[in-house]
Design a protein around this motif. Sequence first.
Motif, mmCIF file in Angstrom:
data_model
loop_
_atom_site.group_PDB
_atom_site.id
_atom_site.type_symbol
_atom_site.label_atom_id
_atom_site.label_comp_id
_atom_site.label_asym_id
_atom_site.label_seq_id
_atom_site.Cartn_x
_atom_site.Cartn_y
_atom_site.Cartn_z
ATOM 1 N N LYS A 18 -49.552 17.336 -5.932
ATOM 2 C CA LYS A 18 -50.268 17.932 -7.050
ATOM 3 C C LYS A 18 -49.296 18.286 -8.170
ATOM 4 O O LYS A 18 -49.550 18.001 -9.340
ATOM 5 N N LYS A 19 -48.165 18.876 -7.802
ATOM 6 C CA LYS A 19 -47.160 19.230 -8.801
ATOM 7 C C LYS A 19 -46.664 17.973 -9.515
ATOM 8 O O LYS A 19 -46.505 17.957 -10.736
ATOM 9 N N PHE A 20 -46.441 16.916 -8.735
ATOM 10 C CA PHE A 20 -45.983 15.655 -9.309
ATOM 11 C C PHE A 20 -47.019 15.095 -10.283
ATOM 12 O O PHE A 20 -46.695 14.748 -11.424
ATOM 13 N N ALA A 80 -48.822 15.836 -17.666
ATOM 14 C CA ALA A 80 -48.253 16.563 -18.800
ATOM 15 C C ALA A 80 -47.367 15.636 -19.622
ATOM 16 O O ALA A 80 -47.399 15.667 -20.862
ATOM 17 N N ASN A 81 -46.561 14.808 -18.965
ATOM 18 C CA ASN A 81 -45.702 13.858 -19.679
ATOM 19 C C ASN A 81 -46.533 12.841 -20.454
ATOM 20 O O ASN A 81 -46.211 12.502 -21.591
ATOM 21 N N ASN A 82 -47.611 12.359 -19.808
ATOM 22 C CA ASN A 82 -48.478 11.395 -20.501
ATOM 23 C C ASN A 82 -49.117 12.029 -21.726
ATOM 24 O O ASN A 82 -49.217 11.403 -22.780
ATOM 25 N N VAL A 109 -38.822 14.194 -14.109
ATOM 26 C CA VAL A 109 -39.641 14.431 -12.918
ATOM 27 C C VAL A 109 -38.658 14.582 -11.765
ATOM 28 O O VAL A 109 -37.840 13.706 -11.536
ATOM 29 N N HIS A 110 -38.748 15.693 -11.038
ATOM 30 C CA HIS A 110 -37.757 15.954 -9.990
ATOM 31 C C HIS A 110 -37.953 15.032 -8.793
ATOM 32 O O HIS A 110 -39.070 14.716 -8.413
#
Length: 153
Positions: free
Chosen positions: A76-78, A84-86, A100-101
């Motif tokens: 979910k975090k990913f 958010a990036n999109n 992205v970690h």
Amino acid sequence: MAKDLTCQDKIDMQALEKRHKELEKAWNDLLKEKREVEARIHTLEQQEKQFEMKWEMLIRETQQLADDKKQFERKKKFYDHVQANNAQQEYGVTTSDNIVHGEMFFSGVSTQKALKKRYKDLIKIYHPDGDAGDTATVAEINREYEDLKSQMN
């Protein structure tokens, strides 16, 4: 005359026979009670075994549920981060932390072979020469890949 039993001897003999029957009945009652107790003990032992098996299953399933929850939260975090990036790219917004970690990319990977396949797929997507390419993200993927690879060895 010694063979003739007196009336008192007959009474004594009857009392002894009666006492013998009482003792025999008491003995049989005790044996019956002992069998019942042994049957209850056996039943309790079986119930205890079933309880232990159910308890172990509950522990395993609870652990699996916790692991699934952790994996779901990572995914979910990913996905939230990707969305958010999109959204940022759509509106031309940039931030300083656009990485992205790595642990998000490798969530759910449990074998060396799966780790290597996921790494290759990620590099194809995020290589700096590609459309979605990002040097910082590739560096993060490489760092996490090396960490996981060393942990699995």
